[in-house]
Design a protein around this motif. Structure first.
Motif, mmCIF file in Angstrom:
data_model
loop_
_atom_site.group_PDB
_atom_site.id
_atom_site.type_symbol
_atom_site.label_atom_id
_atom_site.label_comp_id
_atom_site.label_asym_id
_atom_site.label_seq_id
_atom_site.Cartn_x
_atom_site.Cartn_y
_atom_site.Cartn_z
ATOM 1 N N THR A 14 13.600 2.211 -2.536
ATOM 2 C CA THR A 14 14.764 1.430 -2.925
ATOM 3 C C THR A 14 15.126 2.005 -4.241
ATOM 4 O O THR A 14 14.457 1.896 -5.163
ATOM 5 C CB THR A 14 14.897 -0.065 -2.534
ATOM 6 N N LYS A 15 16.074 2.785 -4.232
ATOM 7 C CA LYS A 15 16.963 3.240 -5.608
ATOM 8 C C LYS A 15 17.796 2.236 -6.137
ATOM 9 O O LYS A 15 18.177 2.017 -7.306
ATOM 10 C CB LYS A 15 17.758 4.715 -5.481
ATOM 11 N N GLN A 16 18.560 1.540 -5.071
ATOM 12 C CA GLN A 16 19.680 0.716 -5.609
ATOM 13 C C GLN A 16 19.385 -0.818 -5.106
ATOM 14 O O GLN A 16 19.563 -0.826 -3.972
ATOM 15 C CB GLN A 16 20.875 1.308 -5.270
ATOM 16 N N ALA A 136 -6.008 0.233 -8.118
ATOM 17 C CA ALA A 136 -4.831 -0.492 -8.163
ATOM 18 C C ALA A 136 -3.837 0.065 -7.434
ATOM 19 O O ALA A 136 -2.907 -0.527 -6.506
ATOM 20 C CB ALA A 136 -4.138 -0.351 -9.474
ATOM 21 N N TYR A 137 -3.635 1.295 -6.972
ATOM 22 C CA TYR A 137 -2.989 1.984 -5.977
ATOM 23 C C TYR A 137 -3.269 1.566 -4.638
ATOM 24 O O TYR A 137 -2.251 1.482 -3.848
ATOM 25 C CB TYR A 137 -3.188 3.683 -6.197
ATOM 26 N N ILE A 138 -4.338 1.281 -4.328
ATOM 27 C CA ILE A 138 -4.652 0.479 -2.936
ATOM 28 C C ILE A 138 -3.693 -0.948 -2.809
ATOM 29 O O ILE A 138 -3.057 -0.906 -1.754
ATOM 30 C CB ILE A 138 -6.256 0.408 -2.646
ATOM 31 N N CYS A 155 10.118 -0.647 -4.566
ATOM 32 C CA CYS A 155 10.068 0.858 -5.121
ATOM 33 C C CYS A 155 8.769 0.995 -5.740
ATOM 34 O O CYS A 155 8.825 0.235 -6.912
ATOM 35 C CB CYS A 155 11.389 1.292 -5.872
ATOM 36 N N PRO A 156 7.912 1.710 -5.420
ATOM 37 C CA PRO A 156 6.605 2.050 -6.209
ATOM 38 C C PRO A 156 7.229 2.944 -7.454
ATOM 39 O O PRO A 156 8.067 3.895 -7.026
ATOM 40 C CB PRO A 156 5.720 2.621 -5.279
ATOM 41 N N MET A 157 6.875 2.947 -8.627
ATOM 42 C CA MET A 157 7.173 3.745 -9.680
ATOM 43 C C MET A 157 6.117 4.227 -10.834
ATOM 44 O O MET A 157 5.289 3.248 -11.118
ATOM 45 C CB MET A 157 8.219 3.150 -10.580
#
Ligand SMILES: Cc1cc2nc3c(=O)[nH]c(=O)nc-3n(C[C@H](O)[C@H](O)[C@H](O)COP(=O)(O)O)c2cc1C
Length: 210
Positions: A14-16, A136-138, A155-157
């Motif tokens: 999600t960007k917004q 951590a990514y799992i 939103c993963p960033m």
């Protein structure tokens, strides 16, 4: 289509976010539990998660995430940070927790202790940090799926400056280094990407069936 797959189609980075719609504390607890229950190498969970609710702290961090609006418009910002102190002492604590949780003597975990000592504890700092980040990514993957199940947006960033985050959150003193973020909230109706078709490799490109 299976309901779970439908939900994975529904989710997107999600960007917004809709700043007016807040994810409940109860749903946040469920998502944190999904993180906590994530699998990790030997079960060591070599990371921590900083859960940021305070709008002022989020605003302070935003410039260090290249001004991405998700940081302040979402309900919660989660900072995934790996432990830089996975050493003998960390291992002792881990074995103690195993022993207490499963109600078995410490010696029952000697085999596990030796395995970890002869693998993870022999890694160079560099290799250990890559290994810890992977764990951590799992958890982030689990979080995204759990949120989709609850029809909550995320939103993963990686678009942020870890050194600046570490400084602003005083992570170094806690033997932590930030590696990735996830924002949690509800999508805005105005987000143009919300109905975009998924761009993915085909089954043939992605899977080799032997
Ligand atoms: C590790 C990782 C880092 C990402 N970093 C960002 C980011 O900083 N900003 C952003 O808007 N999206 C970010 N994304 C989202 C991806 O661009 C997105 O997941 C990808 O394009 C696939 O689209 P979908 O998740 O919407 O299906 C990141 C995704 C992952 C897994």
């Amino acid at each position: 289509m299976h309901n779970y797959i439908e939900k994975l189609h529904w989710r997107y980075a999600t960007k917004q976010f809709d700043p007016e719609r807040k994810v409940s504390e109860e749903d946040l607890e469920t998502l944190l539990e999904a993180i906590r229950l994530s699998a990790s190498s030997y079960g060591l969970q070599p990371y921590e998660v900083i859960v940021i609710k305070d709008p002022e702290v989020k605003a302070k961090l935003k410039p260090a995430a290249f001004g991405q609006p998700q940081i302040t418009d979402s309900s919660y910002l989660l900072v995934f940070a790996y432990n830089t102190n996975v050493d003998e002492k960390y291992l002792d604590e881990f074995i103690k927790t195993n022993s207490e949780t499963r109600n078995q003597p410490l010696e029952a975990f000697d085999g596990l202790r030796d395995m970890i000592k002869n693998s993870v504890l022999t890694f160079s700092d560099e290799v250990k940090e890559v290994w810890a980040s992977r764990q951590a990514y799992i958890a982030i993957g689990n979080l995204l799926s759990a949120a989709a199940e609850l029809k909550i947006d995320t939103c993963p960033m990686e678009g942020f400056n870890p050194d600046e985050f570490d400084e602003l959150l005083d992570l170094k003193s806690k033997h932590l280094k930030s590696v990735a973020l996830t924002t949690i909230g509800y999508r805005s109706d105005k987000d143009q990407l919300k109905d975009a078709k998924k761009v993915r490799k085909s089954n043939e490109e992605l899977f080799t069936i032997i």
